[in-house]
Every structure is written in C-alpha cells, then in structure tokens.
Design an enzyme around this catalytic site. Sequence first.
Site, PDB file in Angstrom:
ATOM      1  N   THR A 257       0.847  -1.192   0.000  1.00 55.35           N
ATOM      2  CA  THR A 257       0.000   0.000   0.000  1.00 55.35           C
ATOM      3  C   THR A 257       0.877   1.234   0.000  1.00 55.35           C
ATOM      4  O   THR A 257       1.864   1.306   0.739  1.00 55.35           O
ATOM      5  CB  THR A 257      -0.942   0.025   1.212  1.00 55.35           C
ATOM      6  OG1 THR A 257      -1.875  -1.058   1.110  1.00 55.35           O
ATOM      7  CG2 THR A 257      -1.733   1.327   1.267  1.00 55.35           C
ATOM      8  N   PHE A 259       1.142   5.158   0.785  1.00 53.44           N
ATOM      9  CA  PHE A 259       0.557   6.211   1.610  1.00 53.44           C
ATOM     10  C   PHE A 259       1.182   7.545   1.229  1.00 53.44           C
ATOM     11  O   PHE A 259       2.329   7.602   0.782  1.00 53.44           O
ATOM     12  CB  PHE A 259       0.830   5.951   3.092  1.00 53.44           C
ATOM     13  CG  PHE A 259       0.172   4.720   3.648  1.00 53.44           C
ATOM     14  CD1 PHE A 259      -1.019   4.800   4.357  1.00 53.44           C
ATOM     15  CD2 PHE A 259       0.742   3.470   3.471  1.00 53.44           C
ATOM     16  CE1 PHE A 259      -1.616   3.663   4.878  1.00 53.44           C
ATOM     17  CE2 PHE A 259       0.152   2.326   3.973  1.00 53.44           C
ATOM     18  CZ  PHE A 259      -1.034   2.424   4.684  1.00 53.44           C
TER      19      PHE A 259
END
Length: 355
Positions: A257, A259
């Site tokens: 992921t 960010f």
Amino acid sequence: MTGQLKQLRDKIDAIDSKLLKLMSDRAGLAREIGQIKNGTAYRPEREAQVLARLCELNPGPLDNEHIVRLFTEIMSLCRSMEEPLTVAYLGPQGTFSEEAALKRFGGVVTTLACTSIDDVFRKVESGAAGYGVVPVENSTEGAVGRSLDLLLQTPLKVCGEIALPIHQLLLARHVDLARITKIYSHPQSFSQCHEWLNTNLPHLTGQARINAASNADAARLAAEDENAAAVAGRKAGEVFGLTVCAENIEDDPNNTTRFLVIGAQEVAPSGKDKTSLVMSARNLPGAIHGLLAPLADHGVSMSRLESRPSRAGLWEYVFFVDIEGHQQDTKVAKALQELREKAAFLKVLGSYPAL
C-alpha cells in the site's frame, strides 16, 4: 574462549561509548539548528538526502533497509528536540496507517488516531496535527477513492510518500480453527486474502465474513469473542492480545500500500523527486492526448495516471498524475506551464522526495 568473548564484548562496550557520545553531539547540533532556522523541524528533502547518502556509504553487514530504519529513529529523536511533532493517521491503534506513519516519522512523535480519512485531513487543516498519513493506492485493490477526492479539495500539499508491504495474518484468541464461526476484517483485506480464505476456511463464507471499519477494529472484535477470528496486521494482534493462527495469508506476496504524507508545507527539491497533480481536459477531440503531450515534449516521465469522477457533472472526470522530478526543475516547470494553458483545470498537489 572466555577470554576471547570478553575481548569482543569490551570492544562492543567501547564502540557503544563512542556511539553515545556521537549521538549526544548530533542531538546538540539538532537543537542548535532548531534555534537558528525558521519554520518546521520536519524537512522531507533534507531527511531523504541524509538517508540516500548513508545508503551509498553503507559498508555492510547491515543492509540499506536496516540503515534507513535506524537513522529514521535517530532523526525522529533529534527532530523532537527542535519541535514536537503530531502526526494524524487513520486509526484506531494497530492499523497499517499507524505502521506507515511510524515508518516515515519514527517513534518519537505524537500520533493522533482518527476515525476516518476525512478526519485526518480535518486534523491537519485545523492545525491539530502537523502532518497526516493517508492511504492512496494498493497494488492489489487499486486507488483509495476517498483520499483522491479529498486531495482534490484540500489546500494541503503532498509532502512525502511511504510504501508499506502489507502482510495479513489470521488472528484469534486461540489456534483451534475448528471453533471459529466468523471472521472480521476490512473489506479490502478480505479481497486481498480471498483465495487463501476460500482454500483454508471454505466453510466461513458469506455472512461468516463480517466487515469491520478497519483491521484494528476487526482485531478488537475478535478479541471479544472466542469463536471469532480477524484478518489484520501483526501490530493489531499485539495491541489486542491475539494469537497468530497463520501468517502472510495475502494472495499476492508483493501486496503493498502506498501512503501519502499531507501537510501545509511546500517541499524543496531533494535531487530525486516526484510531483503529483490533478487535472481535467476540455471537452474537445484529442483533449486528453493534448494534456499528456507537454510531458512527452519536455522529457518528463509519467509514473501514474488515474481517472476519477470529478463530481462536477455527469460523466466528467479528473486525472491524477504522478511525474518524475520536482516542479521547480526546469523541464517540469515548462511542462506544467503548457499544461496550465491546455487543461480545463490543473492543481499541483505537491512535489516531494521519491522512494
């Protein structure tokens, strides 16, 4: 053997004493810098330069990942002597967002758990937090729409990025999976572990898989029910005292992921940067091609293109774009100037050090 062991330990003690002195000297210099300079103590471009230089100098046996982790904590400690820092993230405690925040800022910060991505933006916009950390895309599930929508609206800037490998665990109060009748997790995590769950827990489908607001909340719910399990990260399991039943159950071992760090500051060039922007095309034939042409004409590489409904009208879209380079770089600045003339709308979200 005993004598040789003592000699080695004496050498380690001597090195530790030198490290302590050097750390004290570094902290003292950081305090002096804080008294001299104006503005925030967090300088993403400077920290990126420090870490890049240390990785180049690294003689081993520690690998560069360990060097980055070590010096991130050192800089976090020294930064705290200049100015206390509060970082907002999507909570509660134990989420991957918290892990990303600590990975980027180190452990010597005040973290502020928020109930939603919207709340992270609000905390930073109001000054309750200096910076926020929000998920923007996952390698398996794609873009996080709410983060993109809020980036379009906010006056905040993108100050940095974090890539966090996502390793999902099956957690419960015990390891007897035969007793498990329900599983809690965030919908995105269920998607990331879909095949593993179908193969290993085929009887727990449909209503037995219960969506939670976050993985940490899933762990909390599982901790309250001996017949429940959670799909969540290791930190969530530690926070709520759960047992690891299975590790790395994500279907894609490279699941990551990305960010973004959001804040009010404009980040100076670091030497290896990325710029994020959002734009829309005029309603003309070839308009989208026209938006991309200035990048190609000036030799600016594009690393990401994501479309998103603009919410301004039916079937109208905006395009989120990441390009290599800082907006102050000559070729990037020229490309952006042409884009401003061709685009119906253009907003530079920020320039920041690239990973």
